[in-house]
Design a protein around this motif. Structure first.
Motif, PDB file in Angstrom:
ATOM      1  N   ASP A  66       0.831  -1.209   0.000  1.00 54.20           N
ATOM      2  CA  ASP A  66       0.000   0.000   0.000  1.00 54.20           C
ATOM      3  C   ASP A  66       0.865   1.259   0.000  1.00 54.20           C
ATOM      4  O   ASP A  66       0.597   2.202  -0.746  1.00 54.20           O
ATOM      5  CB  ASP A  66      -0.923   0.030   1.221  1.00 54.20           C
ATOM      6  CG  ASP A  66      -1.935  -1.111   1.235  1.00 54.20           C
ATOM      7  OD1 ASP A  66      -1.969  -1.889   0.268  1.00 54.20           O
ATOM      8  OD2 ASP A  66      -2.677  -1.206   2.213  1.00 54.20           O
ATOM      9  N   MET A  70       0.904   4.145  -2.783  1.00 55.24           N
ATOM     10  CA  MET A  70       0.561   5.520  -2.375  1.00 55.24           C
ATOM     11  C   MET A  70       1.683   6.497  -2.760  1.00 55.24           C
ATOM     12  O   MET A  70       1.409   7.623  -3.153  1.00 55.24           O
ATOM     13  CB  MET A  70       0.324   5.605  -0.865  1.00 55.24           C
ATOM     14  CG  MET A  70      -0.969   5.016  -0.388  1.00 55.24           C
ATOM     15  SD  MET A  70      -2.438   5.923  -0.913  1.00 55.24           S
ATOM     16  CE  MET A  70      -2.221   7.486  -0.091  1.00 55.24           C
ATOM     17  N   GLY A  85      -9.173   0.774   2.196  1.00 54.19           N
ATOM     18  CA  GLY A  85      -8.370   1.826   2.809  1.00 54.19           C
ATOM     19  C   GLY A  85      -7.413   2.455   1.811  1.00 54.19           C
ATOM     20  O   GLY A  85      -7.277   3.682   1.747  1.00 54.19           O
ATOM     21  N   LEU A  86      -6.734   1.634   1.025  1.00 54.38           N
ATOM     22  CA  LEU A  86      -5.830   2.135  -0.007  1.00 54.38           C
ATOM     23  C   LEU A  86      -6.620   2.946  -1.026  1.00 54.38           C
ATOM     24  O   LEU A  86      -6.204   4.033  -1.424  1.00 54.38           O
ATOM     25  CB  LEU A  86      -5.093   0.978  -0.685  1.00 54.38           C
ATOM     26  CG  LEU A  86      -4.198   1.338  -1.875  1.00 54.38           C
ATOM     27  CD1 LEU A  86      -3.123   2.347  -1.480  1.00 54.38           C
ATOM     28  CD2 LEU A  86      -3.578   0.068  -2.462  1.00 54.38           C
ATOM     29  N   GLY A  89      -7.443   6.392   0.265  1.00 48.49           N
ATOM     30  CA  GLY A  89      -6.273   7.259   0.273  1.00 48.49           C
ATOM     31  C   GLY A  89      -5.901   7.773  -1.107  1.00 48.49           C
ATOM     32  O   GLY A  89      -5.394   8.878  -1.248  1.00 48.49           O
TER      33      GLY A  89
END
Length: 164
Positions: A66, A70, A85-86, A89
């Motif tokens: 991740d 990111m 979640g990734l 973001g």
């Protein structure tokens, strides 16, 4: 306001590939549309005969893949991940995020997905069992291919228009 797809001609596809069931399809579409694909996986999942594309192996840490994605995915790139979640973001950086089942994560659906994930985690912490994800189907694979094709076709159309 200008649509973000017009800011860059060719995206890079990043694949959260530790448990991704559509790596072969991503590789095929990257080749077809002549875009770079980067498969990011932990070293423990290293393949003996990897698919065509760039392979990046990261540490065993559960968040290493991740963090790599990111740090490297930029506006208008495409990320393939099942990690909500990734996805959350990345949306703020205007990256296209697609699940292996072909669901595109958007500003309008991410909050609901995060809320459901939170409720499930809270239930599990209380000692209850929750249902896992539904099994990956042929229909999921076809929906993924159609979704990825649509995103890449939009880029190809923009690229062709800019060259003419």
């Amino acid at each position: 306001m200008e649509n973000s797809c017009f800011s860059k001609i060719k995206p890079v596809i990043y694949v959260d590939s530790d448990a991704c069931p559509v790596k072969s399809e991503v590789s095929d579409y990257a080749e077809r549309f002549k875009v770079k694909v980067v498969f990011v996986t932990s070293i423990k999942n290293k393949m003996s005969t990897p698919l065509p594309g760039e392979w990046v192996y990261v540490d065993w840490d559960k968040e290493a893949v991740d963090l790599y994605i990111m740090n490297y995915a930029k506006e208008d790139d495409i990320v393939i991940t099942a990690d909500i979640g990734l996805a959350a973001g990345l949306l703020g950086t205007r990256v296209h995020v697609l699940s292996p089942k072909g669901v595109q994560f958007t500003d309008s659906n991410i909050e609901t997905m995060l809320s459901l994930r939170h409720v499930s985690a809270k239930t599990r912490r209380q000692g209850y069992r929750t249902k896992g994800p539904k099994a990956f189907t042929h229909q999921d694979r076809e929906y993924f291919k159609a979704s990825l094709n649509k995103i890449l076709s939009n880029y190809a159309g923009i690229h062709k228009t800019l060259l003419n």
